[in-house]
Enzyme design. Structure first.
Site, PDB file in Angstrom:
ATOM      1  N   ALA A  63       2.223   2.505 -12.673  1.00  0.00           N
ATOM      2  CA  ALA A  63       2.824   1.511 -12.347  1.00  0.00           C
ATOM      3  C   ALA A  63       2.114   0.015 -13.822  1.00  0.00           C
ATOM      4  O   ALA A  63       0.590   0.521 -13.808  1.00  0.00           O
ATOM      5  CB  ALA A  63       3.793   0.141 -11.807  1.00  0.00           C
ATOM      6  N   GLY A 102       2.454   5.623  -9.704  1.00  0.00           N
ATOM      7  CA  GLY A 102       4.220   5.653  -9.972  1.00  0.00           C
ATOM      8  C   GLY A 102       4.190   7.047 -11.007  1.00  0.00           C
ATOM      9  O   GLY A 102       5.325   7.464 -10.671  1.00  0.00           O
ATOM     10  N   GLU A 105       4.250   9.314  -8.468  1.00  0.00           N
ATOM     11  CA  GLU A 105       5.622   9.622  -7.654  1.00  0.00           C
ATOM     12  C   GLU A 105       6.969   9.800  -8.434  1.00  0.00           C
ATOM     13  O   GLU A 105       7.586  10.605  -8.143  1.00  0.00           O
ATOM     14  CB  GLU A 105       5.835   8.078  -7.379  1.00  0.00           C
ATOM     15  CG  GLU A 105       4.818   7.196  -6.029  1.00  0.00           C
ATOM     16  CD  GLU A 105       5.250   6.290  -5.857  1.00  0.00           C
ATOM     17  OE1 GLU A 105       5.031   5.102  -6.778  1.00  0.00           O
ATOM     18  OE2 GLU A 105       4.941   5.424  -4.545  1.00  0.00           O
ATOM     19  N   GLU A 125      -2.953   3.445  -5.075  1.00  0.00           N
ATOM     20  CA  GLU A 125      -2.759   1.687  -5.240  1.00  0.00           C
ATOM     21  C   GLU A 125      -3.434   1.311  -3.741  1.00  0.00           C
ATOM     22  O   GLU A 125      -3.638   0.125  -4.018  1.00  0.00           O
ATOM     23  CB  GLU A 125      -1.310   2.100  -4.653  1.00  0.00           C
ATOM     24  CG  GLU A 125      -0.269   2.591  -5.684  1.00  0.00           C
ATOM     25  CD  GLU A 125       0.428   4.090  -5.911  1.00  0.00           C
ATOM     26  OE1 GLU A 125      -0.239   4.884  -5.273  1.00  0.00           O
ATOM     27  OE2 GLU A 125       1.523   4.351  -6.345  1.00  0.00           O
TER      28      GLU A 125
END
Ligand code: T1G
Length: 697
Positions: A63, A102, A105, A125
């Site tokens: 992200a 992300g 993911e 994270e």
């Protein structure tokens, strides 16, 4: 798609490419582009398979952390991945570089994942005080099992493609262009009519845990122990537990809610601050981009003691041949023997393969006499902390090394300018202050002398990064940044003993604050004689520590220091003899002992450090407050979830710190507690250290 996501066709295969330099972070524009591209490819009947790739140096690296302080925007990453997950055509993620967070993911929303050789995949994270917020805690264990899934999420460490293949996280490792290989893989899947099952619907690796939930507790128990003070690990474990009994769609919703809560919390803000501060520290105001670091083909380390051996290991670990130089064969053998013992111990723990050890030892050469340094591109001096000895070494290195050789000193507090001026080329001299153990501690203070040439500075920074350190530029003063602030804390720690505290009270306050160890346990570990020698050289005195040294109590090495140590144990145990000595000393000095509570002890230790940090900024010894935070987190164990001393000061509030310092100055009569001008000014104006701009050190 606003340019950062492109959709093209290669026959019946749709190719979606993210292009958002520098690391393809999942900004709102990228997320929007992905929704558009995948929707189009899904709805186009002529598209039979979809390949997701990224341009540049890496696949999506997560992200966009810079968006985390702003309100969330649509589409969320959960929306993007849910859309991909529901597509009934084969979807293939062809990745390279570092698909992290992300980025990984997103690939878990695809049916297949293929990775270029050398790719490292992970969910980091936790290192930002977060948990995966887009299904990672639910999809990763479904692919690799709970044991490995929990380890990856709770450590935050990436794994190499080879391990990912073995675990089933990826389906193939390839060489070549991700898009081209992805298209070929898609065609193979179509030709073989391979069954496609979304990761979210795979249960085989989780089912056994549902039948025996106690196994889950055993898997996460070890990680839970290390979570001391941190919120994210506990949240990650609770999210992982949902694999056992919460339907995945609901679990992902709850995971995102927890992620958002952590994202807004103080701990993650502090850890994100360190993430960016570490990268800012690598930038040197005023150093032109045209200044290129010199090439380092060979290094030399002078001194095979604990520091010299550790520094030599840093070079060998980075694949740089290194000559270790001593004055006598016996000292050389002892030093190299210790290095080999260190490496073999790592291999025995499984932290390193034996062939790795052999390769690194093969990069090390031992020699007696400084002549062996003559062909080195960089020499790091790590001899005794005595100015005369250093001067002698640099005078000789000046004569026997090449004109472009970088001459670095590992001194931890001596005047780098004085050392530089024993050579005919002070511009070639720089400080490279490693922290013990040098092969483990990440921090490297790069001490910029008054005459250090820009190219030499740039070379030292580049070498620091190459050998896996976090280099931070500091100016010349006694103790540079880290040790100068540590001294402020040490003086206060001793004072507190005389005023009424015991070693375990002081150490307890700092371990409760989040340090791995307090100042007195740390002194016992390092050896009380080390700082005793320094104090004697400076004519300084530390009442309690000096008496302990005069009694031969040097700490763990003598099984007695501030604490007692049972044979074979490093656990500090309070010693009534030391308590009696402290009480008697207070009496002798006419100090009436009073009880000190934890909050007072913590403020008396931390606020003077912050005050010294403010002076360091005023004097330009550090470039920016974030540099000081990086130094203290990576060099001294300042709890990362408090962001370092200067970030922490802003979170406490500068007016409060200013007022407490004024009170300390009155209480102790120590003028150094008077608030630094910068701190007073910021407190008065409602400013913060974080609001300051960088100045060249
Ligand atoms: N967001 C924004 N900027 C980033 C970024 C990111 N994720 N990663 C790097 N940058 C910037 C960095 O600040 C620097 O900027 C430049 O890119 C080069 O980085 C929903 C919530 C990818 C291994 O934690 O580990 O996904 O200084 O110097 O050494 O569950 O960057 O040039 O102006 O580090 O080659 C998870 C963090 C996010 C990965 C590359 N992802 N990045 O290392 O370059 S949370 C991460 C890294 C998340 C989801 C959750 C490294 C790297 P500047 P660099 P590098």
């Amino acid at each position: 798609m606003p340019g950062v996501v492109a959709l093209r066709r290669d026959g019946e295969v749709a190719v979606i490419t993210v292009d958002n330099p520098p690391v393809n972070a999942l900004s709102q524009a990228v997320r929007t582009g992905l929704v558009d591209a995948f929707s189009q490819a899904r709805d186009d009947k002529t598209v039979k398979a979809i390949v997701l790739t990224a341009a540049g140096r890496t696949f999506i690296a997560g992200a966009d952390i810079t968006e985390f302080d702003k309100a969330p925007t649509s589409p969320t990453l959960v929306d993007v991945i849910a859309l991909i997950d529901a597509i009934e055509k084969p979807t293939i993620a062809a990745v390279h570089g570092t698909p992290l967070g992300g980025g990984l993911e997103v690939t878990l929303g695809c049916h297949f994942r293929i990775a270029a050789a050398g790719t490292r995949l992970g969910l980091p994270e936790i290192k930002l005080g977060l948990i995966p917020g887009a299904g990672g805690t639910q999809r990763l264990p479904r692919l690799v099992g709970m044991e490995k899934g929990a380890a990856m999420i709770l450590s935050g460490d990436p794994i190499p493609a080879s391990e990912a293949l073995a675990l089933g996280l990826i389906d193939e490792i390839f060489e070549g262009d991700p898009a081209a290989v992805g298209i070929a893989f898609a065609r193979k899947v179509l030709a073989e009519k391979r069954a496609i099952l979304p990761v979210s619907r795979r249960d085989d690796k989780i089912a056994p845990l549902r039948a025996d939930p106690v196994k889950f507790d055993a898997i996460v128990a070890a990680h839970a122990k290390r979570a001391r003070g941190l919120h994210a690990p506990t949240a990650a474990i609770e999210a992982l537990r949902m694999n056992l009994d919460v339907p995945i769609a609901q679990a992902i919703e709850r995971e995102r809610a927890k992620f958002m809560e952590l994202r807004g919390g103080e701990q993650s803000k502090a850890q994100r601050h360190i993430f960016f501060a570490e990268r800012e520290a690598a930038k040197i105001p005023g150093l032109s981009k045209d200044v290129k670091p010199r090439e380092i083909r060979r290094a030399a380390v002078i001194g095979a003691g604990t520091m010299g051996g550790g520094i030599a290991m840093c070079f060998a670990n980075a694949g740089i041949p290194v000559t270790v130089i001593e004055t006598k064969d016996e000292a050389l053998k002892r030093g190299l023997g210790l290095v080999e013992k260190n490496y073999r111990a790592s291999a025995a723990r499984g932290a390193m393969a034996n062939e790795d050890v052999d390769r690194r030892l093969g990069l090390m050469t031992g020699a007696v006499g400084l002549d062996a340094a003559k062909d080195a591109d960089i020499v790091v001096e790590a001899v005794f902390e005595e100015m005369d000895i250093k001067r002698d070494v640099f005078g000789k290195l000046d004569a026997l090394t090449g004109p472009d050789t970088v001459l670095a000193t590992n001194t931890s507090y001596l005047d780098v300018n004085a050392i530089a001026h024993t050579t005919t080329r002070p511009s070639s001299v720089v400080g490279m202050h490693f922290f013990s153990p040098a092969n483990v501690m990440k921090l490297l203070e790069i001490v910029r002398g008054a005459d250090t040439a820009p190219e030499v500075l740039a070379t030292a920074m580049a070498v620091g990064r190459k050998i896996g350190k976090v280099p931070v530029v500091v100016g010349v003063c006694h103790g540079f940044v880290g040790n100068r602030m540590l001294r402020a804390r040490s003086i206060e720690a001793e004072r507190l003993l005389l005023e009424g505290a015991l070693p375990q009270d002081v150490d307890g306050a700092l371990t409760e604050f989040g340090f791995p160890m307090g100042p007195f346990a740390m002194s016992d570990l390092a050896g009380l004689d080390v700082s005793w020698r320094m104090r004697k050289a400076q004519g300084a005195r530390a009442e309690i520590a000096d008496q302990l040294c005069e009694m031969g109590r040097f700490g763990q090495k003598t099984s007695k220091g501030f604490y007692l140590y049972e044979a074979g144990s490093r656990a500090p145990r309070p010693d009534p003899e030391v308590e009696a000595l402290i009480v008697a000393t207070s009496q002798r000095l006419g100090i009436t002992r009073t009880p000190l509570d934890r909050k007072t002890i913590t403020e008396r230790l931390i606020f003077p450090m912050i005050n010294e940090g403010a002076r360091i900024l005023e004097e330009g010894i550090a470039q920016r407050p974030g540099d000081i935070d990086v130094i203290w987190v990576y060099g001294y164990g300042f709890p990362i979830w408090r962001g370092g001393p200067m970030f922490y000061a802003d979170s406490v509030g500068l007016p409060y710190i200013r007022d407490r310092l004024i009170a300390f100055a009155k209480l102790t009569g120590d003028k150094r507690h008077e608030p630094a001008a910068l701190l007073s000014r910021l407190a008065k104006e409602g400013g913060t250290f974080g609001g300051l701009t960088a100045k060249a050190a």
